[in-house]
Write an enzyme that holds these catalytic residues in place. Structure first.
Site, PDB file in Angstrom:
ATOM      1  N   LYS A  40      -1.369  -1.834  -4.490  1.00  0.00           N
ATOM      2  CA  LYS A  40      -2.396  -0.783  -4.607  1.00  0.00           C
ATOM      3  C   LYS A  40      -1.807   0.380  -5.377  1.00  0.00           C
ATOM      4  O   LYS A  40      -0.868   1.029  -4.900  1.00  0.00           O
ATOM      5  CB  LYS A  40      -2.792  -0.325  -3.210  1.00  0.00           C
ATOM      6  CG  LYS A  40      -4.269  -0.379  -2.969  1.00  0.00           C
ATOM      7  CD  LYS A  40      -4.594   0.210  -1.636  1.00  0.00           C
ATOM      8  CE  LYS A  40      -5.476  -0.723  -0.853  1.00  0.00           C
ATOM      9  NZ  LYS A  40      -5.990  -0.105   0.369  1.00  0.00           N
ATOM     10  N   ASP A  93      -7.518  -8.797   6.075  1.00  0.00           N
ATOM     11  CA  ASP A  93      -8.579  -8.714   7.087  1.00  0.00           C
ATOM     12  C   ASP A  93      -9.177  -7.320   7.199  1.00  0.00           C
ATOM     13  O   ASP A  93      -8.617  -6.326   6.736  1.00  0.00           O
ATOM     14  CB  ASP A  93      -8.011  -9.079   8.460  1.00  0.00           C
ATOM     15  CG  ASP A  93      -7.113  -7.964   9.020  1.00  0.00           C
ATOM     16  OD1 ASP A  93      -6.189  -7.541   8.311  1.00  0.00           O
ATOM     17  OD2 ASP A  93      -7.373  -7.505  10.148  1.00  0.00           O
ATOM     18  N   ARG A 120     -10.381 -12.956   6.607  1.00  0.00           N
ATOM     19  CA  ARG A 120      -9.156 -13.489   5.996  1.00  0.00           C
ATOM     20  C   ARG A 120      -9.415 -14.780   5.234  1.00  0.00           C
ATOM     21  O   ARG A 120      -8.701 -15.123   4.300  1.00  0.00           O
ATOM     22  CB  ARG A 120      -8.096 -13.792   7.076  1.00  0.00           C
ATOM     23  CG  ARG A 120      -7.541 -12.567   7.773  1.00  0.00           C
ATOM     24  CD  ARG A 120      -6.311 -12.979   8.572  1.00  0.00           C
ATOM     25  NE  ARG A 120      -5.950 -12.023   9.605  1.00  0.00           N
ATOM     26  CZ  ARG A 120      -5.218 -10.923   9.400  1.00  0.00           C
ATOM     27  NH1 ARG A 120      -4.803 -10.626   8.196  1.00  0.00           N
ATOM     28  NH2 ARG A 120      -4.926 -10.126  10.410  1.00  0.00           N
ATOM     29  N   ASP A 128       0.876  -1.173   0.000  1.00  0.00           N
ATOM     30  CA  ASP A 128       0.000   0.000   0.000  1.00  0.00           C
ATOM     31  C   ASP A 128       0.919   1.230   0.000  1.00  0.00           C
ATOM     32  O   ASP A 128       1.342   1.680  -1.056  1.00  0.00           O
ATOM     33  CB  ASP A 128      -0.910  -0.084   1.225  1.00  0.00           C
ATOM     34  CG  ASP A 128      -1.924   1.041   1.316  1.00  0.00           C
ATOM     35  OD1 ASP A 128      -2.137   1.730   0.315  1.00  0.00           O
ATOM     36  OD2 ASP A 128      -2.506   1.242   2.406  1.00  0.00           O
TER      37      ASP A 128
HETATM   38  P1  5GP Z   1       1.837  -0.480   3.841  1.00  0.00           P
HETATM   39  O1  5GP Z   1       2.871  -0.539   4.912  1.00  0.00           O
HETATM   40  O2  5GP Z   1       2.344  -0.899   2.475  1.00  0.00           O
HETATM   41  O3  5GP Z   1       1.117   0.822   3.805  1.00  0.00           O
HETATM   42  O4  5GP Z   1       0.708  -1.470   4.245  1.00  0.00           O
HETATM   43  C1  5GP Z   1       0.857  -2.809   4.182  1.00  0.00           C
HETATM   44  C2  5GP Z   1      -0.078  -3.472   5.167  1.00  0.00           C
HETATM   45  O5  5GP Z   1      -1.274  -2.696   5.357  1.00  0.00           O
HETATM   46  C3  5GP Z   1      -0.534  -4.800   4.629  1.00  0.00           C
HETATM   47  O6  5GP Z   1       0.300  -5.845   5.101  1.00  0.00           O
HETATM   48  C4  5GP Z   1      -1.943  -4.910   5.157  1.00  0.00           C
HETATM   49  O7  5GP Z   1      -1.935  -5.519   6.415  1.00  0.00           O
HETATM   50  C5  5GP Z   1      -2.423  -3.475   5.338  1.00  0.00           C
HETATM   51  N1  5GP Z   1      -3.306  -3.019   4.221  1.00  0.00           N
HETATM   52  C6  5GP Z   1      -3.040  -2.070   3.309  1.00  0.00           C
HETATM   53  N2  5GP Z   1      -4.059  -1.916   2.442  1.00  0.00           N
HETATM   54  C7  5GP Z   1      -4.998  -2.814   2.818  1.00  0.00           C
HETATM   55  C8  5GP Z   1      -6.283  -3.172   2.306  1.00  0.00           C
HETATM   56  O8  5GP Z   1      -6.814  -2.659   1.297  1.00  0.00           O
HETATM   57  N3  5GP Z   1      -6.941  -4.140   2.977  1.00  0.00           N
HETATM   58  C9  5GP Z   1      -6.433  -4.763   4.076  1.00  0.00           C
HETATM   59  N4  5GP Z   1      -7.172  -5.704   4.642  1.00  0.00           N
HETATM   60  N5  5GP Z   1      -5.221  -4.462   4.585  1.00  0.00           N
HETATM   61  C10 5GP Z   1      -4.503  -3.506   3.956  1.00  0.00           C
END
Ligand code: 5GP
Ligand code: MG
Length: 192
Positions: free
Chosen positions: A139, A167, A173, A111
């Site tokens: 994303k 989740d 999940r 993300d």
């Molecule tokens: P980042 O550190 O890349 O912003 O986020 C990664 C983590 O955020 C992922 O491992 C996940 O747990 C959570 N996350 C980010 N976007 C989503 C989403 O659309 N749905 C869910 N369930 N978790 C997300």
């Protein structure tokens, strides 16, 4: 409020649409397995799964690989409870020794990219020979880091998704597909 048949109780959030069904997901994981075979050949690989989101992908992926595979787990959580990003907590008590090993770090979704970058940094300190990263979902347009994952199974728009390991408040999940949770309901839920 409506009755959610998945949860078996009244709920304020609902799955709006299915983004990726079981067949699409299966083909995507086949594709990733083939890319990894082409990259690693028969070299041993230590796969480090970021818990808990990568669990389902990890189980599906390793059964498609033929090289010697070691499995290691690391816990990293930034989304405490709902959809908001908090501080990243990394726990590595379940890590194997990765010194001089070829490592494939896998996560459910990229993300902002902060989780993958931070965990990669942490693993680098343990002296592996190589580290590659693979994510189930990327994303689009959300990244806040310079790095990109080496392998991506699917690119998705900026929507909050659940299922196939992902989740919402530790639920959903186990859905075999990836679904979008209705955003307005999520915001209402956070505001409460
Ligand atoms: P980042 O550190 O890349 O912003 O986020 C990664 C983590 O955020 C992922 O491992 C996940 O747990 C959570 N996350 C980010 N976007 C989503 C989403 O659309 N749905 C869910 N369930 N978790 C997300
Ligand atoms: Mg996660």
């Amino acid at each position: 409020m409506f009755f959610d048949y998945y949860l078996g109780q009244e709920s304020t959030v609902c799955i709006l649409k299915i983004l990726l069904d079981e067949t699409q997901i299966g083909l995507g994981i086949d594709r990733l397995a083939n890319q990894l075979k082409a990259h690693y050949h028969n070299q041993p690989v230590t796969i480090v799964g970021i818990m808990t989101g990568s669990l389902v992908m990890l189980a599906d992926l390793i059964r498609r690989l033929e090289m010697p595979v070691r499995i290691s787990l690391i816990q990293a959580s930034s989304y405490r409870g709902g959809v908001k990003s908090g501080d990243l907590v990394v726990q590595d008590q379940m890590m194997l020794d990765i010194k001089d090993r070829d490592i494939l770090l896998i996560d459910d979704i990229f993300d902002t990219g902060k989780t993958l970058v931070n965990v990669t940094k942490r693993l680098t300190e343990l002296g592996p020979k190589t580290i590659k990263t693979a994510v189930f979902l990327n994303k689009l347009g959300q990244s806040k880091v310079a790095a990109i994952p080496d392998f991506v199974v699917f690119e998705i728009p900026n929507e909050f998704v659940v299922g196939y390991g992902l989740d919402y408040e530790d639920l959903y999940r186990n859905l075999p597909y990836v679904g979008v949770l209705e955003e307005t309901d999520l915001q209402k839920h956070i505001a409460e």
